[in-house]
Design a protein around this motif. Structure first.
Motif, PDB file in Angstrom:
ATOM      1  N   ALA A 291      19.703  -9.212  50.328  1.00 31.00           N
ATOM      2  CA  ALA A 291      19.537  -9.792  51.646  1.00 31.00           C
ATOM      3  C   ALA A 291      20.690 -10.115  51.793  1.00 31.00           C
ATOM      4  O   ALA A 291      21.485  -9.160  53.153  1.00 31.00           O
ATOM      5  CB  ALA A 291      18.845 -10.657  52.081  1.00 31.00           C
ATOM      6  N   LEU A 292      21.894 -10.921  51.106  1.00 30.08           N
ATOM      7  CA  LEU A 292      23.354 -11.228  51.431  1.00 30.08           C
ATOM      8  C   LEU A 292      24.116  -9.296  52.155  1.00 30.08           C
ATOM      9  O   LEU A 292      24.545  -9.202  52.549  1.00 30.08           O
ATOM     10  CB  LEU A 292      24.025 -12.255  50.630  1.00 30.08           C
ATOM     11  CG  LEU A 292      25.923 -12.357  50.692  1.00 30.08           C
ATOM     12  CD1 LEU A 292      26.333 -12.787  52.328  1.00 30.08           C
ATOM     13  CD2 LEU A 292      26.051 -13.186  50.117  1.00 30.08           C
TER      14      LEU A 292
ATOM     15  N   PRO B 151      28.969  -3.821  50.771  1.00 30.26           N
ATOM     16  CA  PRO B 151      30.664  -4.229  50.338  1.00 30.26           C
ATOM     17  C   PRO B 151      30.795  -2.632  50.010  1.00 30.26           C
ATOM     18  O   PRO B 151      30.139  -1.766  49.864  1.00 30.26           O
ATOM     19  CB  PRO B 151      29.543  -4.445  48.847  1.00 30.26           C
ATOM     20  CG  PRO B 151      28.687  -4.650  48.548  1.00 30.26           C
ATOM     21  CD  PRO B 151      27.689  -4.744  50.179  1.00 30.26           C
ATOM     22  N   ASP B 152      31.660  -2.696  49.569  1.00 26.46           N
ATOM     23  CA  ASP B 152      33.059  -1.532  49.174  1.00 26.46           C
ATOM     24  C   ASP B 152      32.005  -0.322  47.730  1.00 26.46           C
ATOM     25  O   ASP B 152      31.546  -1.704  47.392  1.00 26.46           O
ATOM     26  CB  ASP B 152      34.523  -1.986  48.834  1.00 26.46           C
ATOM     27  CG  ASP B 152      34.588  -2.183  50.031  1.00 26.46           C
ATOM     28  OD1 ASP B 152      34.333  -2.467  50.847  1.00 26.46           O
ATOM     29  OD2 ASP B 152      35.849  -2.899  50.138  1.00 26.46           O
ATOM     30  N   ARG B 153      31.993   0.569  47.890  1.00 26.39           N
ATOM     31  CA  ARG B 153      31.672   1.376  46.668  1.00 26.39           C
ATOM     32  C   ARG B 153      32.511   0.511  45.826  1.00 26.39           C
ATOM     33  O   ARG B 153      33.798  -0.434  45.498  1.00 26.39           O
ATOM     34  CB  ARG B 153      32.195   2.821  46.459  1.00 26.39           C
ATOM     35  CG  ARG B 153      31.242   2.894  47.895  1.00 26.39           C
ATOM     36  CD  ARG B 153      31.476   4.600  47.748  1.00 26.39           C
ATOM     37  NE  ARG B 153      30.797   5.307  47.233  1.00 26.39           N
ATOM     38  CZ  ARG B 153      29.230   5.445  46.708  1.00 26.39           C
ATOM     39  NH1 ARG B 153      28.495   5.200  47.922  1.00 26.39           N
ATOM     40  NH2 ARG B 153      28.879   6.448  45.692  1.00 26.39           N
TER      41      ARG B 153
ATOM     42  N   LEU C 197      34.284  -9.276  45.558  1.00 25.70           N
ATOM     43  CA  LEU C 197      33.523 -11.607  45.602  1.00 25.70           C
ATOM     44  C   LEU C 197      32.431 -11.367  46.470  1.00 25.70           C
ATOM     45  O   LEU C 197      32.495 -11.162  47.917  1.00 25.70           O
ATOM     46  CB  LEU C 197      34.007 -12.076  45.524  1.00 25.70           C
ATOM     47  CG  LEU C 197      33.904 -13.358  45.486  1.00 25.70           C
ATOM     48  CD1 LEU C 197      32.485 -13.907  44.320  1.00 25.70           C
ATOM     49  CD2 LEU C 197      34.444 -14.772  45.050  1.00 25.70           C
ATOM     50  N   VAL C 198      31.752 -10.637  46.376  1.00 26.04           N
ATOM     51  CA  VAL C 198      30.039 -10.822  47.810  1.00 26.04           C
ATOM     52  C   VAL C 198      29.614 -12.438  47.123  1.00 26.04           C
ATOM     53  O   VAL C 198      28.941 -11.970  46.022  1.00 26.04           O
ATOM     54  CB  VAL C 198      29.003  -9.838  47.669  1.00 26.04           C
ATOM     55  CG1 VAL C 198      28.377 -11.022  48.829  1.00 26.04           C
ATOM     56  CG2 VAL C 198      30.095  -8.831  47.972  1.00 26.04           C
TER      57      VAL C 198
ATOM     58  N   HIS D  56      23.280   2.549  46.478  1.00 25.04           N
ATOM     59  CA  HIS D  56      24.069   1.636  47.566  1.00 25.04           C
ATOM     60  C   HIS D  56      25.498   1.586  47.341  1.00 25.04           C
ATOM     61  O   HIS D  56      26.449   1.956  48.370  1.00 25.04           O
ATOM     62  CB  HIS D  56      23.073   0.875  48.699  1.00 25.04           C
ATOM     63  CG  HIS D  56      21.668   1.537  48.827  1.00 25.04           C
ATOM     64  ND1 HIS D  56      21.884   2.136  50.022  1.00 25.04           N
ATOM     65  CD2 HIS D  56      20.794   0.606  48.657  1.00 25.04           C
ATOM     66  CE1 HIS D  56      20.426   1.910  49.724  1.00 25.04           C
ATOM     67  NE2 HIS D  56      19.912   1.911  49.308  1.00 25.04           N
ATOM     68  N   THR D  57      25.501   1.258  47.194  1.00 26.84           N
ATOM     69  CA  THR D  57      27.592   0.734  46.004  1.00 26.84           C
ATOM     70  C   THR D  57      28.173   2.219  45.037  1.00 26.84           C
ATOM     71  O   THR D  57      28.812   1.956  44.722  1.00 26.84           O
ATOM     72  CB  THR D  57      27.646  -0.529  46.154  1.00 26.84           C
ATOM     73  OG1 THR D  57      27.525  -0.695  44.389  1.00 26.84           O
ATOM     74  CG2 THR D  57      27.178  -1.341  46.274  1.00 26.84           C
ATOM     75  N   GLY D  58      27.714   2.572  44.299  1.00 24.62           N
ATOM     76  CA  GLY D  58      27.843   3.383  43.578  1.00 24.62           C
ATOM     77  C   GLY D  58      28.517   3.411  42.302  1.00 24.62           C
ATOM     78  O   GLY D  58      29.147   3.021  40.779  1.00 24.62           O
ATOM     79  N   VAL D  59      27.585   2.016  41.799  1.00 22.29           N
ATOM     80  CA  VAL D  59      27.926   1.525  40.726  1.00 22.29           C
ATOM     81  C   VAL D  59      26.919   2.543  39.565  1.00 22.29           C
ATOM     82  O   VAL D  59      26.064   2.715  39.855  1.00 22.29           O
ATOM     83  CB  VAL D  59      28.040  -0.488  40.216  1.00 22.29           C
ATOM     84  CG1 VAL D  59      28.233  -0.733  41.552  1.00 22.29           C
ATOM     85  CG2 VAL D  59      26.207  -0.285  40.563  1.00 22.29           C
TER      86      VAL D  59
END
Length: 241
Positions: A99-100, A106-108, A86-87, A144-147
Motif C-alpha cells: 500500500a505504501l 517510486p522511481d523506475r 529507499l521506501v 509498475h516499476t520496471g524491475v
C-alpha cells in the motif's frame, strides 16, 4: 509447534508481549537521504522496500544502515554506478508495504530488495497468507516499476532477539522460521524472485539498544550478503566492466 500448545500458552504470551511493548524503548528511523548514487560505471537502479529494518531503526544514519552497506558493496563488487531509492516505514507488514508503494509511486528500477516479514510474524499473519502478500508485492513491483527481479531478505532468527522473554521468544522464533521456509519455497518456484539465506548472529552486542532491532554489525552482514547475491547471481557477466 502444535496449535494446542500455542493456545495453551496464549494468556502468558499475551501478557509477555504487552509487558515487552511497554518497556521497549522507541527508536527512530535512521537519519539521512533516502535516495542517492554511489560508484562509477554503467547505471544500475536499485529500489529498497522495507519495514523498520529497511528504514534503519537501530543506527544513526542511512550510511550505517542496510541501504548504505548494500549500495556501497554492490557498487564496488560490480563495479557500477548504483542509483538507489529507499521506501520504508517502521512497523509495516508486507501488505502495508505494498500500500505504501502504491501511494508513493517510486522511481523506475532494475532490481528491488524487500526487507519485510517481522511484523507479519508479530501480527500473527498466517505464513500462507504472507506468501500471497509477498507475491502481490513482487507482481506490483515487476509491473509498475520496471524491475526485472525482486530479492527478498530472509526473516531474522527471532528466537535470538535479546528483548523477548521466554517462552515468547521461542514461539515467535518458531513462527519466524516457518514464515521464512514458506518464503523460500515460494521464491524457488519463480525465476523473477529470489530468497537469500543469510547466516547472522544476533548477540546483544550486534543489536540495537532495544534488543529488538539490528545494530550496525547486523546491517553490514545483511547488506553485504544481499549485494553479493545481486552481483553474483543477477547481473550477467557480460554487463560488468
Amino acid at each position: 509447534m502444535s496449535l494446542a500448545l500455542k493456545l495453551a500458552l496464549a494468556p502468558l504470551l499475551a501478557a509477555q508481549a504487552l509487558r515487552t511493548r511497554r518497556r521497549a524503548p522507541v527508536l527512530p528511523e535512521a537519519a539521512g537521504p533516502r535516495r542517492g548514487s554511489v560508484g562509477h560505471g554503467p547505471l544500475l537502479r536499485l529500489l529498497i522496500v522495507g519495514d523498520s529494518s529497511g528504514a534503519g531503526v537501530g543506527v544513526r544514519t542511512q550510511d550505517e544502515a542496510l541501504a548504505g552497506h548494500l549500495t556501497r558493496t554492490l557498487a564496488h563488487a560490480l563495479p557500477r554506478q548504483v542509483q538507489w531509492q529507499l521506501v520504508a516505514r517502521s512497523g509495516i507488514t508486507t501488505a502495508q508495504a505494498l500500500a505504501l508503494l502504491q501511494r508513493e509511486r517510486p522511481d523506475r528500477a532494475d532490481v528491488a530488495v524487500a526487507v519485510l516479514g517481522v511484523n507479519d510474524v508479530i501480527d500473527q499473519v498466517p505464513s500462507q497468507r504472507a506468501v500471497l502478500q509477498r507475491a502481490a508485492l513482487a507482481d506490483w513491483l515487476l509491473a509498475h516499476t520496471g524491475v526485472r527481479h525482486v530479492v527478498f531478505a530472509p526473516l531474522p532468527p527471532m528466537h535470538q532477539f535479546p528483548l523477548l522473554p521466554q517462552p515468547l521468544r521461542w514461539i515467535i522464533g518458531s513462527d519466524a522460521r516457518r514464515h521464512d521456509a514458506a518464503l523460500a519455497r515460494w521464491a524457488a518456484t519463480r525465476r523473477d524472485v529470489s530468497h537469500v539465506p543469510i547466516a547472522m548472529s544476533l548477540a546483544a552486542d550486534a543489536m540495537a539498544s532495544d534488543g529488538f532491532h539490528p545494530g550496525e554489525p547486523v546491517y553490514r552482514t545483511c547488506g553485504e550478503a544481499l549485494a553479493r547475491h545481486i552481483a553474483d547471481q543477477l547481473i550477467p557477466l557480460e554487463t560488468r566492466t
